[in-house]
Design a protein around this motif. Structure first.
Motif: not given
Length: 144
Positions: A67, A58, A63
């Motif tokens: 999200d 991630r 991100r």
């Protein structure tokens, strides 16, 4: 409302063990069998390894938890607990998180396996002998 009441919120500092980055480990300490050389080295837990893999992926994609949680249709607090190794996620939840990151469940498991092997070889204990892998076995290829 009393005349002594204030509209200002009272700030209460967090205890050191509750500050970000210093989370307490809610899991009980494992009992380690003692051998001739003392206690056995602590093996990593799968939920910690998988959580680390998901978080690393991630962050590599820059991100947010929100999200990825939204894309995976997982609650943000639950995904956070998975990443921190506090929850043991089902295969359905892991697959949803993996797909939200553009990976397959097999990719996450292979990355977790690699991490486990890395941790096992970095520990000070004898390596386990394995039969040589067949061609293509254990390989994971990611395409952009």
């Amino acid at each position: 409302m009393s005349s002594h009441a204030s509209n200002h919120a009272r700030v209460i500092p967090l205890r050191p063990e509750l500050r970000p980055g210093l989370r307490p480990d809610p899991r009980p300490a494992p009992t380690e069998p003692a051998g001739p050389e003392g206690p056995a080295s602590k093996e990593p837990l799968w939920r910690d390894v998988v959580g680390d893999v998901l978080r690393r992926e991630r962050l590599a994609q820059e991100r947010t938890l929100k999200d990825v949680a939204d894309a995976a249709r997982i609650s943000l607090p639950y995904l956070s607990e998975i990443e921190r190794g506090l929850k043991e996620a089902s295969s359905e939840v892991l697959a949803a998180a993996a797909h939200a990151l553009g990976l397959g469940l097999a990719d996450v498991l292979a990355l977790g396996r690699s991490e486990l092997l890395r941790l096992a070889t970095s520990a000070s204990r004898p390596a386990v002998r394995r039969a040589p892998a067949r061609e293509g076995e254990g390989e994971v290829r990611l395409a952009a």
